[in-house]
Design a protein around this motif. Structure first.
Motif, PDB file in Angstrom:
ATOM      1  N   SER A  72       0.852  -1.188   0.000  1.00  0.00           N
ATOM      2  CA  SER A  72       0.000   0.000   0.000  1.00  0.00           C
ATOM      3  C   SER A  72       0.887   1.235   0.000  1.00  0.00           C
ATOM      4  O   SER A  72       1.937   1.262   0.638  1.00  0.00           O
ATOM      5  N   LYS A  73       0.478   2.268  -0.722  1.00  0.00           N
ATOM      6  CA  LYS A  73       1.350   3.446  -0.836  1.00  0.00           C
ATOM      7  C   LYS A  73       0.534   4.682  -1.180  1.00  0.00           C
ATOM      8  O   LYS A  73      -0.595   4.606  -1.652  1.00  0.00           O
ATOM      9  N   ASP A  74       1.140   5.826  -0.916  1.00  0.00           N
ATOM     10  CA  ASP A  74       0.572   7.105  -1.315  1.00  0.00           C
ATOM     11  C   ASP A  74       1.711   8.036  -1.708  1.00  0.00           C
ATOM     12  O   ASP A  74       2.879   7.698  -1.564  1.00  0.00           O
ATOM     13  N   SER A  75       1.358   9.213  -2.215  1.00  0.00           N
ATOM     14  CA  SER A  75       2.341  10.246  -2.589  1.00  0.00           C
ATOM     15  C   SER A  75       3.295   9.773  -3.672  1.00  0.00           C
ATOM     16  O   SER A  75       4.411  10.277  -3.795  1.00  0.00           O
ATOM     17  N   MET A  76       2.868   8.789  -4.470  1.00  0.00           N
ATOM     18  CA  MET A  76       3.681   8.327  -5.592  1.00  0.00           C
ATOM     19  C   MET A  76       3.238   9.060  -6.857  1.00  0.00           C
ATOM     20  O   MET A  76       2.325   9.887  -6.833  1.00  0.00           O
ATOM     21  N   THR A  77       3.867   8.767  -7.979  1.00  0.00           N
ATOM     22  CA  THR A  77       3.414   9.264  -9.266  1.00  0.00           C
ATOM     23  C   THR A  77       2.972   8.077 -10.117  1.00  0.00           C
ATOM     24  O   THR A  77       3.444   6.950  -9.932  1.00  0.00           O
ATOM     25  N   ALA A  78       2.054   8.334 -11.034  1.00  0.00           N
ATOM     26  CA  ALA A  78       1.593   7.320 -11.978  1.00  0.00           C
ATOM     27  C   ALA A  78       1.597   7.950 -13.367  1.00  0.00           C
ATOM     28  O   ALA A  78       0.910   8.944 -13.603  1.00  0.00           O
ATOM     29  N   HIS A 124       7.191  13.743  -5.479  1.00  0.00           N
ATOM     30  CA  HIS A 124       8.036  14.185  -6.576  1.00  0.00           C
ATOM     31  C   HIS A 124       7.162  14.453  -7.810  1.00  0.00           C
ATOM     32  O   HIS A 124       5.936  14.335  -7.754  1.00  0.00           O
ATOM     33  N   THR A 125       7.796  14.822  -8.908  1.00  0.00           N
ATOM     34  CA  THR A 125       7.090  14.946 -10.175  1.00  0.00           C
ATOM     35  C   THR A 125       7.648  13.925 -11.154  1.00  0.00           C
ATOM     36  O   THR A 125       8.781  13.459 -11.017  1.00  0.00           O
ATOM     37  N   ALA A 126       6.835  13.561 -12.150  1.00  0.00           N
ATOM     38  CA  ALA A 126       7.251  12.597 -13.169  1.00  0.00           C
ATOM     39  C   ALA A 126       6.679  13.041 -14.509  1.00  0.00           C
ATOM     40  O   ALA A 126       5.465  13.207 -14.638  1.00  0.00           O
ATOM     41  N   ASN A 127       7.548  13.245 -15.491  1.00  0.00           N
ATOM     42  CA  ASN A 127       7.127  13.705 -16.814  1.00  0.00           C
ATOM     43  C   ASN A 127       7.527  12.703 -17.878  1.00  0.00           C
ATOM     44  O   ASN A 127       8.674  12.249 -17.923  1.00  0.00           O
ATOM     45  N   LEU A 128       6.590  12.394 -18.757  1.00  0.00           N
ATOM     46  CA  LEU A 128       6.869  11.518 -19.886  1.00  0.00           C
ATOM     47  C   LEU A 128       7.556  12.311 -20.986  1.00  0.00           C
ATOM     48  O   LEU A 128       7.121  13.402 -21.345  1.00  0.00           O
ATOM     49  N   THR A 129       8.638  11.775 -21.530  1.00  0.00           N
ATOM     50  CA  THR A 129       9.367  12.443 -22.605  1.00  0.00           C
ATOM     51  C   THR A 129       8.880  11.925 -23.959  1.00  0.00           C
ATOM     52  O   THR A 129       8.185  10.916 -24.053  1.00  0.00           O
ATOM     53  N   SER A 130       9.280  12.605 -25.021  1.00  0.00           N
ATOM     54  CA  SER A 130       8.892  12.177 -26.366  1.00  0.00           C
ATOM     55  C   SER A 130       9.487  10.820 -26.720  1.00  0.00           C
ATOM     56  O   SER A 130       8.967  10.104 -27.571  1.00  0.00           O
ATOM     57  N   ALA A 131      10.581  10.455 -26.044  1.00  0.00           N
ATOM     58  CA  ALA A 131      11.217   9.154 -26.284  1.00  0.00           C
ATOM     59  C   ALA A 131      10.537   8.032 -25.513  1.00  0.00           C
ATOM     60  O   ALA A 131      10.887   6.862 -25.686  1.00  0.00           O
ATOM     61  N   GLY A 132       9.576   8.378 -24.650  1.00  0.00           N
ATOM     62  CA  GLY A 132       8.876   7.364 -23.878  1.00  0.00           C
ATOM     63  C   GLY A 132       9.487   7.082 -22.530  1.00  0.00           C
ATOM     64  O   GLY A 132       9.045   6.161 -21.834  1.00  0.00           O
ATOM     65  N   VAL A 136      12.062  12.014 -13.389  1.00  0.00           N
ATOM     66  CA  VAL A 136      11.606  12.120 -11.991  1.00  0.00           C
ATOM     67  C   VAL A 136      12.429  13.206 -11.312  1.00  0.00           C
ATOM     68  O   VAL A 136      13.665  13.160 -11.331  1.00  0.00           O
ATOM     69  N   VAL A 137      11.739  14.166 -10.703  1.00  0.00           N
ATOM     70  CA  VAL A 137      12.431  15.334 -10.156  1.00  0.00           C
ATOM     71  C   VAL A 137      11.984  15.610  -8.728  1.00  0.00           C
ATOM     72  O   VAL A 137      10.785  15.594  -8.420  1.00  0.00           O
ATOM     73  N   GLY A 138      12.975  15.877  -7.860  1.00  0.00           N
ATOM     74  CA  GLY A 138      12.708  16.386  -6.518  1.00  0.00           C
ATOM     75  C   GLY A 138      11.865  15.477  -5.650  1.00  0.00           C
ATOM     76  O   GLY A 138      11.940  14.251  -5.725  1.00  0.00           O
TER      77      GLY A 138
END
Length: 251
Positions: A72-78, A124-132, A136-138
């Motif tokens: 079980s978890k929270d504060s993750m990114t999806a 943290h933050t998580a951004n998808l790039t054009s390369a797929g 993951v930052v901070g």
């Protein structure tokens, strides 16, 4: 007589506000005509979108082995990949920041592990790039302080690699993928008690994996930077209305 007059006026106003006088224009009660569209009426809604629980235990795949997250978890990114897979990164369980990443496949309703973060993190933050891949930052680490580190999850290998650190530790920041291929990171808290807020902005060049400073947040060019955290940031086309041509804006 006076009371009747007041009631009559209220009734007429109410009918007018609901479009009751537009019967000849094609508008229906509760569906006001849009200016400049004679006879236009709002169409009835189809079946509304609804939320439903994914019943992983009765999924069509009879060989399902892992229908739940590993913990079980929270504060993750999806983050959803172009393939439809969802990559779940970091988070916390019982107050402890996690290093694990998992992939959810909706076709089989199964979770599989995929790589380990170089540093445990949550918020943290998580951004998808054009390369797929996923940047993951901070976020916040095990010591409850904002992190200055950044990592990239590589889709082809399912592993993380640490890249150059940011100039400022951040949590509660925004991270936006720019058409230029950079990840723009703005603001955020820089201390563990969320009192120090940054006005600094910096961008990660995905080709060189190096950071560069952007102009700090400002109200005008003559004023000092205005710190902010827990804000939103979204890209929009620039003055010519064409996305990705170099003059895009981040609001």
């Amino acid at each position: 007589m006076k009371t009747r007059t007041i009631l009559l006026v209220l009734l007429v106003l109410a009918l007018s506000a609901c479009g009751g006088e537009n019967r000849g224009s094609g508008s229906r009660m509760g569906a006001p005509a849009i200016p400049g569209t004679q006879g236009f009426s709002v169409p009835p809604l189809d079946t509304p979108d609804t939320f439903f629980r994914v019943d992983t235990l009765t999924n069509r795949n009879p060989n399902i082995q892992t229908p739940f997250l590993s913990t079980s978890k929270d504060s993750m990114t999806a983050t959803t990949l172009k393939t439809g897979l969802v990559v779940i990164i970091g988070g916390t369980t019982g107050g402890t920041a996690l290093t694990e990443a998992e992939i959810y496949d909706q076709r089989s309703a199964e979770f599989t592990t995929s790589g380990t973060l170089g540093q445990a993190r949550r918020h943290h933050t998580a951004n998808l790039t054009s390369a797929g891949d996923i940047v993951v930052v901070g976020g916040v680490g095990q010591n409850q302080n904002p992190l200055v580190s950044a990592e990239i999850w590589t889709a082809s290998t399912g592993t993380f690699r640490v890249v150059q650190q940011m100039g400022t530790p951040r949590v509660g920041h925004s991270a936006t993928a720019l058409p230029s291929g950079e990840i723009l990171v703005v603001g955020g808290f820089t201390d563990g008690i969320c009192k120090e807020v940054s006005e600094q902005a910096e961008g990660l060049n995905l080709s060189t994996t190096q950071w560069r400073e952007f102009t700090p947040l400002q109200a005008t060019t003559s004023q000092e930077g205005i710190p902010r955290a827990m804000h939103a940031a979204v890209t929009t086309p620039g003055p010519n209305g064409i996305a990705g041509d170099g003059d895009d804006l981040v609001i």
